[in-house]
Design a protein around this motif. Sequence first.
Motif, PDB file in Angstrom:
ATOM      1  N   LEU A 147       0.825  -1.202   0.000  1.00 17.08           N
ATOM      2  CA  LEU A 147       0.000   0.000   0.000  1.00 17.08           C
ATOM      3  C   LEU A 147       0.864   1.259   0.000  1.00 17.08           C
ATOM      4  O   LEU A 147       0.556   2.247  -0.681  1.00 17.08           O
ATOM      5  CB  LEU A 147      -0.936  -0.009   1.211  1.00 17.08           C
ATOM      6  CG  LEU A 147      -2.161   0.909   1.169  1.00 17.08           C
ATOM      7  CD1 LEU A 147      -3.031   0.582  -0.034  1.00 17.08           C
ATOM      8  CD2 LEU A 147      -2.966   0.767   2.458  1.00 17.08           C
ATOM      9  N   ALA A 148       1.967   1.227   0.763  1.00 15.24           N
ATOM     10  CA  ALA A 148       2.869   2.377   0.806  1.00 15.24           C
ATOM     11  C   ALA A 148       3.512   2.615  -0.557  1.00 15.24           C
ATOM     12  O   ALA A 148       3.665   3.764  -1.000  1.00 15.24           O
ATOM     13  CB  ALA A 148       3.942   2.169   1.875  1.00 15.24           C
ATOM     14  N   LEU A 149       3.893   1.532  -1.248  1.00 12.36           N
ATOM     15  CA  LEU A 149       4.474   1.689  -2.577  1.00 12.36           C
ATOM     16  C   LEU A 149       3.450   2.262  -3.558  1.00 12.36           C
ATOM     17  O   LEU A 149       3.796   3.084  -4.410  1.00 12.36           O
ATOM     18  CB  LEU A 149       4.996   0.344  -3.080  1.00 12.36           C
ATOM     19  CG  LEU A 149       6.238  -0.208  -2.373  1.00 12.36           C
ATOM     20  CD1 LEU A 149       6.594  -1.586  -2.913  1.00 12.36           C
ATOM     21  CD2 LEU A 149       7.421   0.745  -2.540  1.00 12.36           C
ATOM     22  N   CYS A 150       2.214   1.840  -3.435  1.00 16.63           N
ATOM     23  CA  CYS A 150       1.172   2.387  -4.310  1.00 16.63           C
ATOM     24  C   CYS A 150       0.943   3.866  -4.017  1.00 16.63           C
ATOM     25  O   CYS A 150       0.727   4.665  -4.937  1.00 16.63           O
ATOM     26  CB  CYS A 150      -0.128   1.606  -4.155  1.00 16.63           C
ATOM     27  SG  CYS A 150      -0.067  -0.056  -4.873  1.00 16.63           S
ATOM     28  N   ALA A 151       0.968   4.246  -2.738  1.00 18.50           N
ATOM     29  CA  ALA A 151       0.814   5.659  -2.385  1.00 18.50           C
ATOM     30  C   ALA A 151       1.974   6.476  -2.941  1.00 18.50           C
ATOM     31  O   ALA A 151       1.787   7.597  -3.432  1.00 18.50           O
ATOM     32  CB  ALA A 151       0.727   5.809  -0.870  1.00 18.50           C
ATOM     33  N   TYR A 152       3.178   5.925  -2.864  1.00 12.58           N
ATOM     34  CA  TYR A 152       4.358   6.595  -3.417  1.00 12.58           C
ATOM     35  C   TYR A 152       4.201   6.781  -4.923  1.00 12.58           C
ATOM     36  O   TYR A 152       4.426   7.878  -5.466  1.00 12.58           O
ATOM     37  CB  TYR A 152       5.595   5.765  -3.097  1.00 12.58           C
ATOM     38  CG  TYR A 152       6.870   6.216  -3.772  1.00 12.58           C
ATOM     39  CD1 TYR A 152       7.622   7.264  -3.253  1.00 12.58           C
ATOM     40  CD2 TYR A 152       7.323   5.589  -4.932  1.00 12.58           C
ATOM     41  CE1 TYR A 152       8.794   7.677  -3.877  1.00 12.58           C
ATOM     42  CE2 TYR A 152       8.489   5.989  -5.561  1.00 12.58           C
ATOM     43  CZ  TYR A 152       9.225   7.031  -5.027  1.00 12.58           C
ATOM     44  OH  TYR A 152      10.377   7.435  -5.638  1.00 12.58           O
ATOM     45  N   THR A 201       8.608   7.883   2.419  1.00 15.33           N
ATOM     46  CA  THR A 201       7.843   6.639   2.432  1.00 15.33           C
ATOM     47  C   THR A 201       8.570   5.556   3.225  1.00 15.33           C
ATOM     48  O   THR A 201       7.948   4.797   3.980  1.00 15.33           O
ATOM     49  CB  THR A 201       7.594   6.171   0.994  1.00 15.33           C
ATOM     50  OG1 THR A 201       6.898   7.196   0.278  1.00 15.33           O
ATOM     51  CG2 THR A 201       6.772   4.901   0.967  1.00 15.33           C
ATOM     52  N   GLY A 202       9.887   5.458   3.029  1.00 16.41           N
ATOM     53  CA  GLY A 202      10.654   4.468   3.788  1.00 16.41           C
ATOM     54  C   GLY A 202      10.615   4.705   5.277  1.00 16.41           C
ATOM     55  O   GLY A 202      10.529   3.750   6.076  1.00 16.41           O
ATOM     56  N   ALA A 203      10.677   5.978   5.695  1.00 18.67           N
ATOM     57  CA  ALA A 203      10.582   6.281   7.127  1.00 18.67           C
ATOM     58  C   ALA A 203       9.248   5.833   7.691  1.00 18.67           C
ATOM     59  O   ALA A 203       9.172   5.282   8.800  1.00 18.67           O
ATOM     60  CB  ALA A 203      10.777   7.782   7.350  1.00 18.67           C
ATOM     61  N   VAL A 205       4.588  17.402   0.815  1.00 21.99           N
ATOM     62  CA  VAL A 205       3.434  17.590   1.715  1.00 21.99           C
ATOM     63  C   VAL A 205       2.262  16.733   1.241  1.00 21.99           C
ATOM     64  O   VAL A 205       1.608  16.051   2.041  1.00 21.99           O
ATOM     65  CB  VAL A 205       3.045  19.079   1.779  1.00 21.99           C
ATOM     66  CG1 VAL A 205       1.707  19.252   2.489  1.00 21.99           C
ATOM     67  CG2 VAL A 205       4.113  19.875   2.517  1.00 21.99           C
ATOM     68  N   VAL A 206       1.999  16.760  -0.070  1.00 23.39           N
ATOM     69  CA  VAL A 206       0.920  15.923  -0.608  1.00 23.39           C
ATOM     70  C   VAL A 206       1.227  14.448  -0.383  1.00 23.39           C
ATOM     71  O   VAL A 206       0.354  13.666   0.006  1.00 23.39           O
ATOM     72  CB  VAL A 206       0.714  16.220  -2.108  1.00 23.39           C
ATOM     73  CG1 VAL A 206      -0.229  15.203  -2.736  1.00 23.39           C
ATOM     74  CG2 VAL A 206       0.167  17.624  -2.297  1.00 23.39           C
ATOM     75  N   GLY A 207       2.496  14.054  -0.593  1.00 25.60           N
ATOM     76  CA  GLY A 207       2.867  12.662  -0.360  1.00 25.60           C
ATOM     77  C   GLY A 207       2.680  12.239   1.080  1.00 25.60           C
ATOM     78  O   GLY A 207       2.255  11.113   1.362  1.00 25.60           O
ATOM     79  N   LEU A 208       2.998  13.142   2.018  1.00 23.09           N
ATOM     80  CA  LEU A 208       2.816  12.823   3.443  1.00 23.09           C
ATOM     81  C   LEU A 208       1.336  12.637   3.770  1.00 23.09           C
ATOM     82  O   LEU A 208       0.956  11.710   4.502  1.00 23.09           O
ATOM     83  CB  LEU A 208       3.422  13.936   4.297  1.00 23.09           C
ATOM     84  CG  LEU A 208       3.311  13.762   5.810  1.00 23.09           C
ATOM     85  CD1 LEU A 208       4.006  12.482   6.258  1.00 23.09           C
ATOM     86  CD2 LEU A 208       3.900  14.971   6.532  1.00 23.09           C
ATOM     87  N   VAL A 209       0.486  13.508   3.228  1.00 25.43           N
ATOM     88  CA  VAL A 209      -0.952  13.389   3.495  1.00 25.43           C
ATOM     89  C   VAL A 209      -1.507  12.100   2.889  1.00 25.43           C
ATOM     90  O   VAL A 209      -2.287  11.381   3.526  1.00 25.43           O
ATOM     91  CB  VAL A 209      -1.693  14.627   2.943  1.00 25.43           C
ATOM     92  CG1 VAL A 209      -3.205  14.453   3.100  1.00 25.43           C
ATOM     93  CG2 VAL A 209      -1.229  15.886   3.652  1.00 25.43           C
ATOM     94  N   VAL A 210      -1.098  11.792   1.659  1.00 29.51           N
ATOM     95  CA  VAL A 210      -1.573  10.566   1.008  1.00 29.51           C
ATOM     96  C   VAL A 210      -1.120   9.337   1.789  1.00 29.51           C
ATOM     97  O   VAL A 210      -1.907   8.407   2.025  1.00 29.51           O
ATOM     98  CB  VAL A 210      -1.062  10.512  -0.445  1.00 29.51           C
ATOM     99  CG1 VAL A 210      -1.359   9.150  -1.069  1.00 29.51           C
ATOM    100  CG2 VAL A 210      -1.711  11.607  -1.271  1.00 29.51           C
ATOM    101  N   ASP A 211       0.139   9.311   2.205  1.00 27.20           N
ATOM    102  CA  ASP A 211       0.650   8.174   2.957  1.00 27.20           C
ATOM    103  C   ASP A 211      -0.070   8.042   4.302  1.00 27.20           C
ATOM    104  O   ASP A 211      -0.392   6.923   4.735  1.00 27.20           O
ATOM    105  CB  ASP A 211       2.151   8.339   3.177  1.00 27.20           C
ATOM    106  CG  ASP A 211       2.788   7.105   3.777  1.00 27.20           C
ATOM    107  OD1 ASP A 211       3.220   6.224   3.013  1.00 27.20           O
ATOM    108  OD2 ASP A 211       2.841   7.015   5.030  1.00 27.20           O
ATOM    109  N   ALA A 212      -0.317   9.179   4.960  1.00 24.94           N
ATOM    110  CA  ALA A 212      -0.998   9.122   6.256  1.00 24.94           C
ATOM    111  C   ALA A 212      -2.416   8.586   6.120  1.00 24.94           C
ATOM    112  O   ALA A 212      -2.862   7.742   6.910  1.00 24.94           O
ATOM    113  CB  ALA A 212      -1.003  10.506   6.899  1.00 24.94           C
ATOM    114  N   LEU A 213      -3.145   9.045   5.101  1.00 28.02           N
ATOM    115  CA  LEU A 213      -4.531   8.611   4.927  1.00 28.02           C
ATOM    116  C   LEU A 213      -4.615   7.167   4.452  1.00 28.02           C
ATOM    117  O   LEU A 213      -5.360   6.362   5.014  1.00 28.02           O
ATOM    118  CB  LEU A 213      -5.241   9.529   3.936  1.00 28.02           C
ATOM    119  CG  LEU A 213      -5.516  10.968   4.387  1.00 28.02           C
ATOM    120  CD1 LEU A 213      -6.071  11.793   3.246  1.00 28.02           C
ATOM    121  CD2 LEU A 213      -6.472  10.990   5.568  1.00 28.02           C
ATOM    122  N   ALA A 214      -3.835   6.851   3.407  1.00 26.67           N
ATOM    123  CA  ALA A 214      -3.994   5.553   2.759  1.00 26.67           C
ATOM    124  C   ALA A 214      -3.305   4.427   3.512  1.00 26.67           C
ATOM    125  O   ALA A 214      -3.809   3.300   3.543  1.00 26.67           O
ATOM    126  CB  ALA A 214      -3.447   5.628   1.325  1.00 26.67           C
TER     127      ALA A 214
END
Length: 836
Positions: free
Chosen positions: A7-12, A43-45, A128-137
């Motif tokens: 899921l994290a890779l897909c968000a990335y 994403t790795g963090a 910032v967008v990547g952080l929000v997407v990763d947090a939600l998804a």
Amino acid sequence: MSGRVRLALCAYAATLLAAGALLPLVGESGWMIQAAVLLGLQTGAGALARRVPLARPLTIALQALVTLLALTVLFVRDSAVLWLLPGPEAFARFGELFGAGYDDVSRYAIPAPATDGIRLMIIGGVLVVGLVVDALAVTYRSAAPAGLPLLALYTVAAGLSDGGANWLWFVLAAVGYLLLLLAEGRDRLSQWGRVFGGAPRGRGRQNAGLDASGPAHAPVRTGRRIGVVALGVSLVVPAVLPALDGGLFDGTGTGPGRGSGGGGTISAVNPLVSLQSSLNQPTNREVLRYRTNAPDTKGMYLRIVALDRFDGTSWRSSERKVENVPDRLPEPSGLSPAVAVTEVRTNLSAAGSYKQSWLPMPYPATKVTIDGRWRYEPAGRTLVGDRGQTTGGVQYSVSSLVVRPTREQLAQALAPPSELKREYTSVPDALPDSVAATARRITEGSANDFERATKLQKWFAEDGGFTYNTQVRSGSGAAAITRFLEQKEGFCVHFSFSMAAMARTLGIPARVAVGFTPGSPQSDGTMSVGLRDAHAWPELYFDGIGWTRFEPTPSRGSTPEYAQEETPAGGATDPARPETDASAQPSQAPASPDACPEPERRLGECGAATPRDVEDQEEQGFPWATVLFTIIGAVAVLLLLLLPLLWRIMARTRRLNALRTAAPPVPPGGSSGAVPPREAAAGEPVTGAVTPARDPAGTLAVWQEITDTAWDLGIVPDESLTPRKTAARLVSEGGLTDEPAAAVHRTARAVEEVLYAPDPRPATGLAEDARLIRSGLREQVGTWIRLRALLLPRSSIRVIWAFSERWSDLTDRWSPRRLPLDRLQSLLRRPTRQRG
């Protein structure tokens, strides 16, 4: 690979695909690589934090900290502690870069140069967008709302590009979002098991991989609805989002030309903000340098664009058709052969920092020699950049006419054409009657339109008591004109717009030109034009002369000879023979524009190069290389679009060719039993259940081909059913009868024997049965469904599944062993009620 890592890779991937829409906004694409690396660290963090595991807020905080450290190393490491830890100086430097980036956005045209400020704003926004997407998804396991920040990223790009963002970027962003939803759905199923529904649906209904006989689960329906809404909004919002206007002096905006070939339009431009900003710049930065053979440079105004539409709130340029630049521009509208003209040639060079999409030229130009993607707008006789083309650093040559009408010719001008007069004398109802009354009072007693025009010019420049002041609030609407006539203080915008509006009330066709005054002579014979030379002036139409310049602004520019009290004597020259006299030297050497700012100096964009003559390119032969590369590119795109079709044909051929061994027919019946694992029903290898020795004739490969064929035609595989029940479902929902129905049942019995019989016997005729079933299924659906199954088969998703499985095996093989962190886990472990 765990579900969360997938899921994290897909968000990335989804964030990077959406960030691709920003690529056309910046001239260089290196920032995308930097954003991809920093987003990977972020994403790795998050993946490591969830593996510990940390509480959700701590996971997000750790990702934010890693993002800040990465940005510090990339942009402000010289101001950081140990080149890594941001301190007060580093945060101050961040503020400076953001301020510089904001200024650069308002200064440069699209595509803008990749300055440090612009890179920080874009890369920071993507992170910032990547952080929000990763947090939600990933962190909060809710992928559907993660489409909103992805939508915001695409919408910003579409808005800044005047709603003209390439559809490919939208498709990529949509694909990334849909992959994110698909990954979340698979992850949920892997954790909670399969969802079973109630009453059967009608034939042809689909449920995205869940039980075909029951309704979709509520979270799945919600995800679909949010996905559909988000994708729909992303199509609608850019169309109604106000786009940024193209700046004429400081380079804001994008090129208004659209498309290629002979068509396309240009959009309206409002230059007021950029013009006033240019006049109030602390340094008179050089934007242009030119050399001309004109005998007198006082009238060498460099015109950019004409504003011809007055709607009561502002003056703007109309949307007009553009075309390819002709070898020689058409004759100026309304110019009579009886008027004296001189053709001159001017070589111009633009500074690298001067990037806007309209080309400054003497008016009226007759021939333009320039490289790049430029289009011609006939009504305004202007050149406009196409597909991101700007004036930054360009060198070009312009042949133009110096028109010298006499006062008698202007006074005796006939009435203009009715269509032209109707368009260029219209005034809005919002214009106060006092404006027209003032115009009539000033021009009272005039015998013709030329006398009225010169009286208006003299009133603004000398007799009206007006004061030139660039600090006055800018504006061109009816209220701004009324305020200017009352306060009698303003700059060129107020003078030119007011005179043009008053001329229209008197029935004189009028518009406003925007550009530069001639500039300052230099010791090497060139003319230097700075930002403070930005100017606006009215153009009035007189039949037989055409559009004619007037100068109502006091202490700016020069009044044309024909608009003065007395006109110096002078004769016409042959337009085909440009005069060769050098530009007149001034009585005292003027100062050149001030030194350019430090950011431009670092970019190597200080001032303009010495202008040179740009010759017409010689006629070349047939462009074989261009045609060859175009064909190769077209073939590559076609192959890319046909990849699903090609994969499906190869898969069908491979599966049906697996039947090599003949055997006696399988007797009716067959064993039933428990549902085999998912891999058996889908035709994938079943560990410990089916080996090549147990399936020598490739029966399972044929069964997978049959189920994939049904899937392509709208019958989604149900992995919970036995082969026998699957056959019954295919017959029922596929509308099969007679031989195709019997072929399905024969193949199902062969599959059950391979799966469960102690000593399975090879079956014969399965390849023919598969072809018979495919024909029967295709006969029961419409042409559109058959075409979709051919070009975009749904079963091609197996390629992604296979890649995902192999990637999972690879990462599991090379994943490092977890270190003993029991004590740290006991302190930072999140509550046990959180899953995953």
